[in-house]
Scaffold this motif. Structure first.
Motif, PDB file in Angstrom:
ATOM      1  N   GLN A   4     -12.238 -36.930 -40.047  1.00 16.81           N
ATOM      2  CA  GLN A   4     -12.049 -35.607 -40.642  1.00 16.81           C
ATOM      3  C   GLN A   4     -11.250 -34.689 -39.729  1.00 16.81           C
ATOM      4  N   SER A   5     -11.309 -34.906 -38.435  1.00 16.98           N
ATOM      5  CA  SER A   5     -10.594 -34.055 -37.485  1.00 16.98           C
ATOM      6  C   SER A   5      -9.109 -34.388 -37.392  1.00 16.98           C
ATOM      7  N   ASP A   6      -8.682 -35.542 -37.924  1.00 18.30           N
ATOM      8  CA  ASP A   6      -7.268 -35.928 -37.859  1.00 18.30           C
ATOM      9  C   ASP A   6      -6.396 -34.975 -38.661  1.00 18.30           C
ATOM     10  N   ILE A   7      -5.171 -34.814 -38.178  1.00 20.42           N
ATOM     11  CA  ILE A   7      -4.171 -34.068 -38.943  1.00 20.42           C
ATOM     12  C   ILE A   7      -3.174 -35.087 -39.491  1.00 20.42           C
ATOM     13  N   SER A   8      -2.354 -34.673 -40.414  1.00 21.92           N
ATOM     14  CA  SER A   8      -1.369 -35.590 -40.989  1.00 21.92           C
ATOM     15  C   SER A   8      -0.184 -35.744 -40.033  1.00 21.92           C
ATOM     16  N   ARG A   9       0.562 -36.810 -40.216  1.00 22.15           N
ATOM     17  CA  ARG A   9       1.779 -37.016 -39.416  1.00 22.15           C
ATOM     18  C   ARG A   9       2.763 -35.870 -39.640  1.00 22.15           C
ATOM     19  N   GLN A  11       2.014 -32.739 -40.273  1.00 22.59           N
ATOM     20  CA  GLN A  11       1.549 -31.599 -39.489  1.00 22.59           C
ATOM     21  C   GLN A  11       1.852 -31.810 -38.015  1.00 22.59           C
ATOM     22  N   PHE A  12       1.662 -33.018 -37.536  1.00 20.97           N
ATOM     23  CA  PHE A  12       1.927 -33.309 -36.129  1.00 20.97           C
ATOM     24  C   PHE A  12       3.408 -33.156 -35.804  1.00 20.97           C
ATOM     25  N   ASP A  13       4.266 -33.543 -36.734  1.00 24.84           N
ATOM     26  CA  ASP A  13       5.710 -33.417 -36.504  1.00 24.84           C
ATOM     27  C   ASP A  13       6.125 -31.971 -36.253  1.00 24.84           C
ATOM     28  N   LEU A  14       5.349 -31.007 -36.765  1.00 17.79           N
ATOM     29  CA  LEU A  14       5.658 -29.598 -36.529  1.00 17.79           C
ATOM     30  C   LEU A  14       5.441 -29.189 -35.073  1.00 17.79           C
ATOM     31  N   ILE A  15       4.550 -29.866 -34.368  1.00 11.67           N
ATOM     32  CA  ILE A  15       4.275 -29.510 -32.970  1.00 11.67           C
ATOM     33  C   ILE A  15       4.729 -30.579 -31.976  1.00 11.67           C
ATOM     34  N   ARG A  16       5.169 -31.724 -32.453  1.00  8.38           N
ATOM     35  CA  ARG A  16       5.572 -32.836 -31.577  1.00  8.38           C
ATOM     36  C   ARG A  16       6.603 -32.406 -30.544  1.00  8.38           C
ATOM     37  N   GLN A  17       7.626 -31.712 -30.959  1.00  3.90           N
ATOM     38  CA  GLN A  17       8.700 -31.327 -30.045  1.00  3.90           C
ATOM     39  C   GLN A  17       8.171 -30.453 -28.907  1.00  3.90           C
ATOM     40  N   ASP A  18       7.290 -29.514 -29.215  1.00  5.26           N
ATOM     41  CA  ASP A  18       6.717 -28.659 -28.172  1.00  5.26           C
ATOM     42  C   ASP A  18       5.856 -29.462 -27.204  1.00  5.26           C
ATOM     43  N   LEU A  19       5.069 -30.389 -27.714  1.00  4.01           N
ATOM     44  CA  LEU A  19       4.219 -31.205 -26.851  1.00  4.01           C
ATOM     45  C   LEU A  19       5.049 -32.113 -25.946  1.00  4.01           C
ATOM     46  N   GLU A  20       6.064 -32.738 -26.508  1.00  6.26           N
ATOM     47  CA  GLU A  20       6.891 -33.645 -25.716  1.00  6.26           C
ATOM     48  C   GLU A  20       7.752 -32.901 -24.709  1.00  6.26           C
ATOM     49  N   ILE A  31       1.066 -45.293 -25.709  1.00  5.97           N
ATOM     50  CA  ILE A  31       0.212 -44.924 -26.840  1.00  5.97           C
ATOM     51  C   ILE A  31       0.920 -43.821 -27.611  1.00  5.97           C
ATOM     52  N   ASP A  32       0.877 -43.904 -28.912  1.00  2.00           N
ATOM     53  CA  ASP A  32       1.503 -42.911 -29.777  1.00  2.00           C
ATOM     54  C   ASP A  32       0.897 -41.526 -29.513  1.00  2.00           C
ATOM     55  N   PRO A  33       1.727 -40.515 -29.231  1.00  2.00           N
ATOM     56  CA  PRO A  33       1.201 -39.162 -28.979  1.00  2.00           C
ATOM     57  C   PRO A  33       0.353 -38.625 -30.135  1.00  2.00           C
ATOM     58  N   TYR A  34       0.655 -39.050 -31.351  1.00  2.00           N
ATOM     59  CA  TYR A  34      -0.143 -38.635 -32.510  1.00  2.00           C
ATOM     60  C   TYR A  34      -1.591 -39.100 -32.348  1.00  2.00           C
ATOM     61  N   ASP A  35      -1.783 -40.357 -31.910  1.00  2.00           N
ATOM     62  CA  ASP A  35      -3.136 -40.889 -31.720  1.00  2.00           C
ATOM     63  C   ASP A  35      -3.873 -40.136 -30.623  1.00  2.00           C
ATOM     64  N   ILE A  55      -9.769 -46.289 -27.353  1.00  2.00           N
ATOM     65  CA  ILE A  55      -8.454 -46.313 -27.991  1.00  2.00           C
ATOM     66  C   ILE A  55      -8.082 -47.760 -28.217  1.00  2.00           C
ATOM     67  N   ARG A  56      -7.806 -48.084 -29.451  1.00  4.46           N
ATOM     68  CA  ARG A  56      -7.441 -49.460 -29.800  1.00  4.46           C
ATOM     69  C   ARG A  56      -5.953 -49.505 -30.085  1.00  4.46           C
TER      70      ARG A  56
END
Length: 57
Positions: A4-9, A11-20, A31-35, A55-56
């Motif tokens: 339930q706490s997961d966000i969609s890909r 939604q993650f794409d909106l913040i991916r650039q800032d995180l990276e 490991i995928d940053p989304y995971d 983490i699998r």
């Protein structure tokens, strides 16, 4: 697994650039940053300790 706490890909794409942009570029990604982000949200929502996270790949 989806939690339930997961966000969609999308939604993650909106913040991916800032995180990276803030990440050190010393090691290649294994490991995928989304995971990782979804795992952090899970811990924040449920309050479990990191040592019990599994983490699998």
């Amino acid at each position: 697994h989806h939690y339930q706490s997961d966000i969609s890909r999308q939604q993650f794409d909106l913040i991916r650039q800032d995180l990276e942009a803030s990440r050190k570029r010393t090691h290649p990604k294994h490991i995928d940053p989304y995971d990782i982000f979804c795992a952090m949200l899970y811990v924040l929502k449920n309050g479990c300790t990191w040592r019990f996270m599994e983490i699998r790949t």
